[in-house]
Design an enzyme around this catalytic site. Structure first.
Site, PDB file in Angstrom:
ATOM      1  N   ARG A 103      45.578  35.310  10.124  1.00 13.82           N
ATOM      2  CA  ARG A 103      45.251  34.965  11.506  1.00 13.82           C
ATOM      3  C   ARG A 103      44.374  33.724  11.517  1.00 13.82           C
ATOM      4  O   ARG A 103      43.296  33.712  10.932  1.00 13.82           O
ATOM      5  CB  ARG A 103      44.550  36.133  12.187  1.00 13.82           C
ATOM      6  N   THR A 107      42.701  29.905  16.697  1.00 14.16           N
ATOM      7  CA  THR A 107      43.693  30.262  17.718  1.00 14.16           C
ATOM      8  C   THR A 107      43.990  31.755  17.757  1.00 14.16           C
ATOM      9  O   THR A 107      44.575  32.242  18.723  1.00 14.16           O
ATOM     10  CB  THR A 107      45.011  29.512  17.468  1.00 14.16           C
ATOM     11  N   ASP A 199      36.892  45.053   8.996  1.00 15.35           N
ATOM     12  CA  ASP A 199      38.034  44.377   8.385  1.00 15.35           C
ATOM     13  C   ASP A 199      38.657  45.300   7.343  1.00 15.35           C
ATOM     14  O   ASP A 199      38.070  45.553   6.293  1.00 15.35           O
ATOM     15  CB  ASP A 199      37.585  43.067   7.733  1.00 15.35           C
ATOM     16  N   ASP A 202      39.109  43.850   3.736  1.00 15.51           N
ATOM     17  CA  ASP A 202      37.859  43.760   2.995  1.00 15.51           C
ATOM     18  C   ASP A 202      37.381  45.129   2.531  1.00 15.51           C
ATOM     19  O   ASP A 202      36.881  45.288   1.413  1.00 15.51           O
ATOM     20  CB  ASP A 202      36.782  43.103   3.855  1.00 15.51           C
TER      21      ASP A 202
END
Length: 208
Positions: A103, A107, A199, A202
């Protein structure tokens, strides 16, 4: 929203442990693997069966067995890898493709960097897997890729979803069933699910 929430007590219990900030990478991976297997049980409820005759130690009988429908599993790299083995424990004959997307931090749009799929895409029913359905961009882009390759029957399985992501996938792909263990409150300004679980990549791999 068109979404199926899989609210089995075992799934909800394990999801709570997964969310906990105190849960380390090893336990996180194990729990994610277990939840993926339980969710795979639910999303395969509509697999077709056929009647066949077998012989037990006592007598012959008519039984129902899977028709041999071809299944494909497509984790979205990298976090989706944490759910693959759980799904394969229930569907060991499934072939596994991989789609790599990241990602863009500015944006929030998905950018493809890798794609490797089974050669017989058009003959398979696919399950796209990713722990998080946030904006819906990566999931929708992966579904786009599969459809461009000829896939006609696709399901999306994620651990936690944001309402925005579900609505986006519903709009872009109304023919794709969305399966999740929870639909959370919203996305924050950085595109993370709230309350979410952080996340997922992670936390699976112990990175920052």
């Amino acid at each position: 929203m068109q979404v199926k929430i899989i609210d089995h007590p075992l799934i909800q219990h394990k999801l709570s442990l997964i969310r906990d900030v105190k849960t380390g990478p090893k336990e996180f991976r194990e729990l994610l693997d277990e939840v993926a297997m339980l969710m795979a049980y639910e999303i395969t409820r509509d697999l077709p069966l056929e009647v066949t005759e077998i012989e037990t130690p006592v007598a012959k009988c008519q039984c129902r067995m899977l028709t041999g429908k071809k299944i494909g599993v497509v984790p979205i790299l990298r976090a989706g890898l944490g759910m693959v083995n759980g799904v394969l424990r229930l569907i060991p004959a499934a072939k596994v493709g991989h789609v790599g997307l990241y990602r863009d931090p500015d944006t929030l749009q998905p950018v493809e960097y890798y794609c490797k799929l089974p050669s017989d895409v058009a003959e398979r029913d696919f399950v796209v897997i990713d722990p998080m359905l946030a904006t819906g961009g990566s999931s929708s882009a992966t579904i786009d890729i599969l459809k461009q390759k000829g896939a006609k029957h696709i399901k999306l399985m994620c651990l936690v979803a944001a309402p925005e992501g579900v609505l986006f996938v519903n709009k872009q792909h109304p023919d794709v069933g969305v399966y999740t263990a929870a639909v959370d409150e919203c996305l924050n300004d950085h595109g993370y699910i709230v309350p979410g679980l952080g996340d997922a990549g992670d936390r699976i791999f112990g990175t920052k």
